[in-house]
Design a protein around this motif. Structure first.
Motif, PDB file in Angstrom:
ATOM      1  N   ALA A 186       0.813  -1.213   0.000  1.00 39.40           N
ATOM      2  CA  ALA A 186       0.000   0.000   0.000  1.00 39.40           C
ATOM      3  C   ALA A 186       0.851   1.269   0.000  1.00 39.40           C
ATOM      4  O   ALA A 186       0.455   2.293  -0.564  1.00 39.40           O
ATOM      5  CB  ALA A 186      -0.939  -0.005   1.205  1.00 39.40           C
ATOM      6  N   GLN A 187       2.031   1.210   0.617  1.00 37.95           N
ATOM      7  CA  GLN A 187       2.890   2.398   0.679  1.00 37.95           C
ATOM      8  C   GLN A 187       3.585   2.675  -0.656  1.00 37.95           C
ATOM      9  O   GLN A 187       3.756   3.821  -1.045  1.00 37.95           O
ATOM     10  CB  GLN A 187       3.937   2.224   1.777  1.00 37.95           C
ATOM     11  CG  GLN A 187       3.369   2.344   3.194  1.00 37.95           C
ATOM     12  CD  GLN A 187       4.468   2.294   4.247  1.00 37.95           C
ATOM     13  OE1 GLN A 187       5.370   1.475   4.166  1.00 37.95           O
ATOM     14  NE2 GLN A 187       4.387   3.170   5.237  1.00 37.95           N
ATOM     15  N   ARG A 188       3.985   1.616  -1.354  1.00 34.53           N
ATOM     16  CA  ARG A 188       4.707   1.770  -2.624  1.00 34.53           C
ATOM     17  C   ARG A 188       3.785   1.927  -3.829  1.00 34.53           C
ATOM     18  O   ARG A 188       4.212   2.373  -4.892  1.00 34.53           O
ATOM     19  CB  ARG A 188       5.632   0.569  -2.859  1.00 34.53           C
ATOM     20  CG  ARG A 188       6.840   0.501  -1.940  1.00 34.53           C
ATOM     21  CD  ARG A 188       7.752  -0.651  -2.336  1.00 34.53           C
ATOM     22  NE  ARG A 188       8.216  -0.540  -3.697  1.00 34.53           N
ATOM     23  CZ  ARG A 188       8.064  -1.485  -4.636  1.00 34.53           C
ATOM     24  NH1 ARG A 188       7.427  -2.596  -4.356  1.00 34.53           N
ATOM     25  NH2 ARG A 188       8.533  -1.309  -5.844  1.00 34.53           N
ATOM     26  N   LEU A 189       2.503   1.556  -3.667  1.00 36.49           N
ATOM     27  CA  LEU A 189       1.614   1.532  -4.825  1.00 36.49           C
ATOM     28  C   LEU A 189       1.408   2.901  -5.468  1.00 36.49           C
ATOM     29  O   LEU A 189       1.427   2.992  -6.704  1.00 36.49           O
ATOM     30  CB  LEU A 189       0.270   0.906  -4.424  1.00 36.49           C
ATOM     31  CG  LEU A 189      -0.683   0.589  -5.582  1.00 36.49           C
ATOM     32  CD1 LEU A 189      -0.011  -0.271  -6.632  1.00 36.49           C
ATOM     33  CD2 LEU A 189      -1.940  -0.095  -5.057  1.00 36.49           C
ATOM     34  N   PRO A 190       1.211   3.997  -4.709  1.00 36.50           N
ATOM     35  CA  PRO A 190       1.071   5.303  -5.377  1.00 36.50           C
ATOM     36  C   PRO A 190       2.272   5.650  -6.254  1.00 36.50           C
ATOM     37  O   PRO A 190       2.103   6.189  -7.363  1.00 36.50           O
ATOM     38  CB  PRO A 190       0.932   6.278  -4.206  1.00 36.50           C
ATOM     39  CG  PRO A 190       0.336   5.454  -3.109  1.00 36.50           C
ATOM     40  CD  PRO A 190       0.980   4.099  -3.251  1.00 36.50           C
ATOM     41  N   GLN A 191       3.471   5.343  -5.786  1.00 35.17           N
ATOM     42  CA  GLN A 191       4.666   5.588  -6.594  1.00 35.17           C
ATOM     43  C   GLN A 191       4.647   4.742  -7.858  1.00 35.17           C
ATOM     44  O   GLN A 191       5.005   5.213  -8.945  1.00 35.17           O
ATOM     45  CB  GLN A 191       5.917   5.264  -5.764  1.00 35.17           C
ATOM     46  CG  GLN A 191       7.226   5.450  -6.509  1.00 35.17           C
ATOM     47  CD  GLN A 191       8.424   5.010  -5.688  1.00 35.17           C
ATOM     48  OE1 GLN A 191       8.304   4.705  -4.509  1.00 35.17           O
ATOM     49  NE2 GLN A 191       9.584   4.958  -6.320  1.00 35.17           N
ATOM     50  N   PHE A 192       4.192   3.488  -7.722  1.00 35.21           N
ATOM     51  CA  PHE A 192       4.084   2.599  -8.875  1.00 35.21           C
ATOM     52  C   PHE A 192       3.074   3.155  -9.877  1.00 35.21           C
ATOM     53  O   PHE A 192       3.315   3.163 -11.088  1.00 35.21           O
ATOM     54  CB  PHE A 192       3.664   1.201  -8.407  1.00 35.21           C
ATOM     55  CG  PHE A 192       3.537   0.183  -9.504  1.00 35.21           C
ATOM     56  CD1 PHE A 192       4.634  -0.573  -9.897  1.00 35.21           C
ATOM     57  CD2 PHE A 192       2.327  -0.022 -10.143  1.00 35.21           C
ATOM     58  CE1 PHE A 192       4.522  -1.519 -10.909  1.00 35.21           C
ATOM     59  CE2 PHE A 192       2.201  -0.966 -11.157  1.00 35.21           C
ATOM     60  CZ  PHE A 192       3.304  -1.713 -11.538  1.00 35.21           C
ATOM     61  N   VAL A 193       1.922   3.633  -9.369  1.00 34.30           N
ATOM     62  CA  VAL A 193       0.887   4.208 -10.231  1.00 34.30           C
ATOM     63  C   VAL A 193       1.442   5.415 -10.980  1.00 34.30           C
ATOM     64  O   VAL A 193       1.242   5.555 -12.199  1.00 34.30           O
ATOM     65  CB  VAL A 193      -0.352   4.613  -9.403  1.00 34.30           C
ATOM     66  CG1 VAL A 193      -1.314   5.442 -10.253  1.00 34.30           C
ATOM     67  CG2 VAL A 193      -1.057   3.380  -8.864  1.00 34.30           C
ATOM     68  N   CYS A 249       1.797   5.950 -15.021  1.00 33.55           N
ATOM     69  CA  CYS A 249       1.173   7.081 -15.693  1.00 33.55           C
ATOM     70  C   CYS A 249       2.190   7.853 -16.532  1.00 33.55           C
ATOM     71  O   CYS A 249       1.910   8.239 -17.683  1.00 33.55           O
ATOM     72  CB  CYS A 249       0.523   8.004 -14.664  1.00 33.55           C
ATOM     73  SG  CYS A 249      -0.988   7.346 -13.918  1.00 33.55           S
ATOM     74  N   ASN A 250       3.375   8.075 -15.983  1.00 38.43           N
ATOM     75  CA  ASN A 250       4.422   8.783 -16.729  1.00 38.43           C
ATOM     76  C   ASN A 250       4.795   8.033 -18.000  1.00 38.43           C
ATOM     77  O   ASN A 250       4.994   8.643 -19.054  1.00 38.43           O
ATOM     78  CB  ASN A 250       5.659   8.972 -15.845  1.00 38.43           C
ATOM     79  CG  ASN A 250       5.437   9.977 -14.733  1.00 38.43           C
ATOM     80  OD1 ASN A 250       4.582  10.845 -14.836  1.00 38.43           O
ATOM     81  ND2 ASN A 250       6.216   9.873 -13.662  1.00 38.43           N
ATOM     82  N   GLN A 251       4.899   6.708 -17.901  1.00 35.89           N
ATOM     83  CA  GLN A 251       5.262   5.904 -19.064  1.00 35.89           C
ATOM     84  C   GLN A 251       4.217   5.998 -20.177  1.00 35.89           C
ATOM     85  O   GLN A 251       4.540   5.886 -21.356  1.00 35.89           O
ATOM     86  CB  GLN A 251       5.435   4.440 -18.650  1.00 35.89           C
ATOM     87  CG  GLN A 251       6.648   4.178 -17.774  1.00 35.89           C
ATOM     88  CD  GLN A 251       6.675   2.754 -17.234  1.00 35.89           C
ATOM     89  OE1 GLN A 251       5.754   1.954 -17.461  1.00 35.89           O
ATOM     90  NE2 GLN A 251       7.723   2.425 -16.487  1.00 35.89           N
TER      91      GLN A 251
END
Length: 336
Positions: A143-150, A154-156
């Motif tokens: 849950a902590q890393r998921l926003p960064q993954f999202v 999105c950037n890609q």
């Protein structure tokens, strides 16, 4: 050498390793990592791909022949081994060591499997293969890393979400990265300008959360009351059997009570080492042990036992309200 799946592309641009170990519980990351490796290897002339799903019936001679086939006219090849869900037994371990000894410059070996246990990480076959290549962790972001993954995804894809949109996408797709990818593709089509806001996401998507009983347990151990309640509601909506959750919680409560008892004679670090507790689980157990007294844990065990009896004998009464209360008690209770 170890890396995470989201770092793999950058590493492949710099170097091609003879061995890749793709392990984790996220099918999307394993699939994407395998594709990136194949594309990079084919650009370097590794044009043939041999895939083997390892079972008790596997003819290892076929794999050995593929490794050994070297000549001036032979194609450079990628050999992919998919390990069984049950893990690597002694027979498979022996054969993997043999494969490692046959590696040569005309072969790239790719081994994929589910999440590794600590003993598997320390196994001779794994260490031998890792010493020759790259271990790619394909675990689902927490849950902590998921926003960064999202945000990275999105950037890609040329999407420009604001911070609230990132949080919503992460919350709606937790535990389901494949659905996240599909949602982002849909958003690309719907909004060519790439701008993502709460209003746009809510009008375009439905929820795609996919939680497991283990997500629920981890949230309770960590003392995250709101999150654990939300996961419980999602599990209820998905139709999971209450008895499964009761038994899962029973196992964790028994574990906590065992640790509490052992604390009379050992330090918590010694207990974790003795029971080979994973490093990422140690802070969760520490938080729960600091939060609950032995009496509080015993009271929850008694409540849980009564709930399980009700679930099996009294079909007119739902145990979900009891599960909701247990979830709250497990998350925040400090006194018996």
């Amino acid at each position: 050498m170890r890396t995470f799946a989201d770092k793999l592309v950058n590493i492949l641009q710099r170097q091609l390793h003879p061995v890749y170990l793709l392990f984790g519980g996220e099918p999307l990351l394993i699939q994407e990592s395998r594709t990136h490796i194949e594309q990079r290897a084919k650009a370097d002339g590794f044009s043939e791909v041999f895939r083997f799903a390892i079972t008790t019936q596997t003819d290892w001679n076929e794999i050995f022949d593929a490794c050994n086939a070297m000549s001036l006219f032979a194609e450079k090849k990628i050999i992919e081994l998919e390990l069984p869900e049950s893990g690597v037994n002694q027979a498979i371990s022996k054969q993997l060591l043999s494969v490692q000894q046959m590696l040569n410059p005309d072969v790239i070996l790719l081994v994929q499997g589910s999440k590794l246990t600590k003993s598997q990480e320390n196994a001779k076959w794994f260490k031998a293969l890792e010493s020759h290549g790259l271990w790619v962790s394909c675990l689902t972001p927490d849950a902590q890393r998921l926003p960064q993954f999202v945000m990275q995804r999105c950037n890609q894809m040329g999407l420009k979400p604001d911070s609230e949109a990132v949080q919503m996408l992460a919350q709606w797709h937790e535990g389901n990265l494949l659905a996240l990818t599909q949602s982002l593709e849909k958003l690309c089509l719907l909004y060519p300008d790439g701008v993502l806001t709460l209003v746009r996401i809510e009008s375009a998507l439905s929820r795609h959360n996919h939680f497991t009983a283990f997500n629920w347990i981890d949230a309770m151990l960590a003392g995250k009351a709101k999150r654990s309640q939300r996961i419980l509601r999602e599990l209820h909506n998905e139709g999971i059997e209450a008895v499964i959750l009761l038994r899962t919680l029973q196992k964790e409560l028994n574990t906590l009570m065992s640790y509490k008892q052992a604390l009379h004679q050992q330090s918590l670090q010694q207990i974790f080492d003795q029971y080979r507790v994973w490093n990422n689980k140690r802070p969760l157990y520490t938080a729960a042990l600091n939060r609950h007294t032995p009496q509080a844990l015993y009271a929850m065990v008694c409540t849980l036992a009564n709930a399980e009896h009700t679930a099996k004998t009294d079909y007119d009464n739902s145990v979900w309200p009891i599960l909701t209360q247990l979830t709250l008690d497990m998350s925040i209770q400090k006194h018996p």
